[in-house]
Design a protein around this motif. Structure first.
Motif, PDB file in Angstrom:
ATOM      1  N   UNK A  12       0.810  -1.233   0.000  1.00  0.00           N
ATOM      2  CA  UNK A  12       0.000   0.000   0.000  1.00  0.00           C
ATOM      3  C   UNK A  12       0.842   1.282   0.000  1.00  0.00           C
ATOM      4  N   UNK A  13       2.128   1.201  -0.303  1.00  0.00           N
ATOM      5  CA  UNK A  13       3.008   2.365  -0.321  1.00  0.00           C
ATOM      6  C   UNK A  13       3.377   2.806  -1.732  1.00  0.00           C
ATOM      7  N   UNK A  14       2.814   2.196  -2.755  1.00  0.00           N
ATOM      8  CA  UNK A  14       3.242   2.457  -4.123  1.00  0.00           C
ATOM      9  C   UNK A  14       3.164   3.951  -4.481  1.00  0.00           C
ATOM     10  N   UNK A  15       2.006   4.565  -4.238  1.00  0.00           N
ATOM     11  CA  UNK A  15       1.834   5.980  -4.603  1.00  0.00           C
ATOM     12  C   UNK A  15       2.725   6.888  -3.759  1.00  0.00           C
ATOM     13  N   UNK A  16       2.876   6.573  -2.476  1.00  0.00           N
ATOM     14  CA  UNK A  16       3.724   7.387  -1.589  1.00  0.00           C
ATOM     15  C   UNK A  16       5.180   7.341  -2.029  1.00  0.00           C
ATOM     16  N   UNK A  17       5.674   6.143  -2.337  1.00  0.00           N
ATOM     17  CA  UNK A  17       7.072   5.997  -2.761  1.00  0.00           C
ATOM     18  C   UNK A  17       7.296   6.753  -4.067  1.00  0.00           C
ATOM     19  N   UNK A  18       6.385   6.609  -5.026  1.00  0.00           N
ATOM     20  CA  UNK A  18       6.522   7.308  -6.308  1.00  0.00           C
ATOM     21  C   UNK A  18       6.543   8.819  -6.091  1.00  0.00           C
ATOM     22  N   UNK A  19       5.693   9.310  -5.215  1.00  0.00           N
ATOM     23  CA  UNK A  19       5.644  10.748  -4.925  1.00  0.00           C
ATOM     24  C   UNK A  19       6.945  11.216  -4.263  1.00  0.00           C
ATOM     25  N   UNK A  20       7.426  10.463  -3.286  1.00  0.00           N
ATOM     26  CA  UNK A  20       8.666  10.834  -2.587  1.00  0.00           C
ATOM     27  C   UNK A  20       9.861  10.828  -3.540  1.00  0.00           C
ATOM     28  N   UNK A  22       9.796  11.160  -6.823  1.00  0.00           N
ATOM     29  CA  UNK A  22       9.641  12.243  -7.797  1.00  0.00           C
ATOM     30  C   UNK A  22      10.130  13.561  -7.204  1.00  0.00           C
ATOM     31  N   UNK A  23       9.862  13.772  -5.916  1.00  0.00           N
ATOM     32  CA  UNK A  23      10.297  15.013  -5.241  1.00  0.00           C
ATOM     33  C   UNK A  23      11.813  15.150  -5.213  1.00  0.00           C
ATOM     34  N   UNK A  27      12.720   9.882 -11.910  1.00  0.00           N
ATOM     35  CA  UNK A  27      11.540   9.655 -12.738  1.00  0.00           C
ATOM     36  C   UNK A  27      10.891   8.338 -12.335  1.00  0.00           C
ATOM     37  N   UNK A  28       9.604   8.410 -11.971  1.00  0.00           N
ATOM     38  CA  UNK A  28       8.864   7.232 -11.511  1.00  0.00           C
ATOM     39  C   UNK A  28       7.623   7.035 -12.357  1.00  0.00           C
ATOM     40  N   UNK A  29       7.184   5.799 -12.414  1.00  0.00           N
ATOM     41  CA  UNK A  29       5.918   5.486 -13.058  1.00  0.00           C
ATOM     42  C   UNK A  29       5.204   4.458 -12.202  1.00  0.00           C
ATOM     43  N   UNK A  30       4.056   4.873 -11.676  1.00  0.00           N
ATOM     44  CA  UNK A  30       3.209   3.985 -10.882  1.00  0.00           C
ATOM     45  C   UNK A  30       1.875   3.898 -11.626  1.00  0.00           C
ATOM     46  N   UNK A  31       1.689   2.873 -12.487  1.00  0.00           N
ATOM     47  CA  UNK A  31       0.443   2.779 -13.252  1.00  0.00           C
ATOM     48  C   UNK A  31      -0.749   2.590 -12.324  1.00  0.00           C
ATOM     49  N   UNK A  32      -1.781   3.419 -12.535  1.00  0.00           N
ATOM     50  CA  UNK A  32      -2.963   3.407 -11.679  1.00  0.00           C
ATOM     51  C   UNK A  32      -4.202   3.055 -12.488  1.00  0.00           C
ATOM     52  N   UNK A  67      16.898   5.313  -4.523  1.00  0.00           N
ATOM     53  CA  UNK A  67      15.502   4.978  -4.240  1.00  0.00           C
ATOM     54  C   UNK A  67      15.279   4.634  -2.775  1.00  0.00           C
ATOM     55  N   UNK A  68      16.331   4.239  -2.079  1.00  0.00           N
ATOM     56  CA  UNK A  68      16.168   3.852  -0.681  1.00  0.00           C
ATOM     57  C   UNK A  68      16.082   5.059   0.259  1.00  0.00           C
ATOM     58  N   UNK A  69      16.087   6.272  -0.314  1.00  0.00           N
ATOM     59  CA  UNK A  69      15.808   7.467   0.483  1.00  0.00           C
ATOM     60  C   UNK A  69      14.328   7.515   0.859  1.00  0.00           C
ATOM     61  N   UNK A  70      13.515   6.739   0.176  1.00  0.00           N
ATOM     62  CA  UNK A  70      12.106   6.596   0.531  1.00  0.00           C
ATOM     63  C   UNK A  70      11.972   5.416   1.484  1.00  0.00           C
TER      64      UNK A  70
END
Length: 155
Positions: A12-20, A22-23, A27-32, A67-70
Motif C-alpha cells: 500500500x506504499x506504491x503511490x507514496x514511494x513514487x511521490x517521494x 519524484x520530489x 523519474x517514476x511510473x506507478x500505473x494506476x 531509491x532507498x531514500x524513501x
C-alpha cells in the motif's frame, strides 16, 4: 544511460514511494487504475496501483541506491541475479493500455487452447499471444513477450 527498473515497495506504499522519489528528482511510473469497491453500505470508485507493491523508476545504474531514500522502498526486483530492466517499449505498452477505453472489438473464430494468435486491436495490438483457456464467458491469453496473462471477456 538510464534504464527502467522495478522497485518492490511496502504494501500500500506504491503511490507514496513514487511521490517521494519524484520530489528528489527520480523519474517514476506507478500505473494506476480505477476500480469500484463494494462496502456494506455503499460502492465507491477508488484509484489503485495496477501492480501491487511495485513501481517503475528510470535512472542510471550508478544512482540505483537513491531509491532507498524513501522509507517505503524495500528492494529491486531481480532477474537472473541482476536488477530487472524493463524496456521503454514495455512501459509504453502499459501507458497505451491504460489510456485506451475499456471495450475493444475483437473476434476469435474457433480457436483452441495452445493456438498462437496475433491480437489485431486494442492496446496489445500486434502482440503475439498463446491461448491458455477458452470457456463460455472469456478467453485467457498469455503474452509471452510482456510476461503477462490477459483475460478477455466475450463480447
Amino acid at each position: 544511460m538510464k534504464n527502467w527498473y522495478v522497485v518492490y515497495t511496502k504494501p500500500k506504499w506504491e503511490k507514496k514511494v513514487a511521490e517521494q522519489l519524484t520530489k528528489i528528482g527520480i523519474e517514476c511510473y506507478c500505473p494506476l487504475i480505477t476500480q469500484v469497491r463494494q462496502w456494506s453500505d455503499r460502492k465507491k470508485k477508488v484509484i489503485v496501483p495496477l501492480f501491487n507493491s511495485y513501481i517503475f523508476v528510470q535512472l542510471a545504474d550508478s544512482d540505483r541506491n537513491l531509491v532507498f531514500q524513501s522509507a517505503g522502498a524495500v528492494r529491486y526486483l531481480f532477474w537472473l541475479g541482476k536488477p530487472a530492466i524493463v524496456r521503454d517499449e514495455e512501459i509504453g505498452t502499459i501507458k497505451k493500455w491504460l489510456e485506451t477505453p475499456d471495450a475493444y472489438d475483437f473476434s476469435i473464430d474457433s480457436i483452441q487452447v495452445g493456438d498462437k494468435i496475433t491480437l489485431e486491436s486494442g492496446p496489445f495490438s500486434a502482440q503475439e499471444a498463446v491461448v491458455r483457456e477458452v470457456n463460455k464467458t472469456h478467453y485467457v491469453l498469455v503474452l509471452e513477450s510482456l510476461g503477462c496473462v490477459l483475460k478477455m471477456k466475450h463480447v
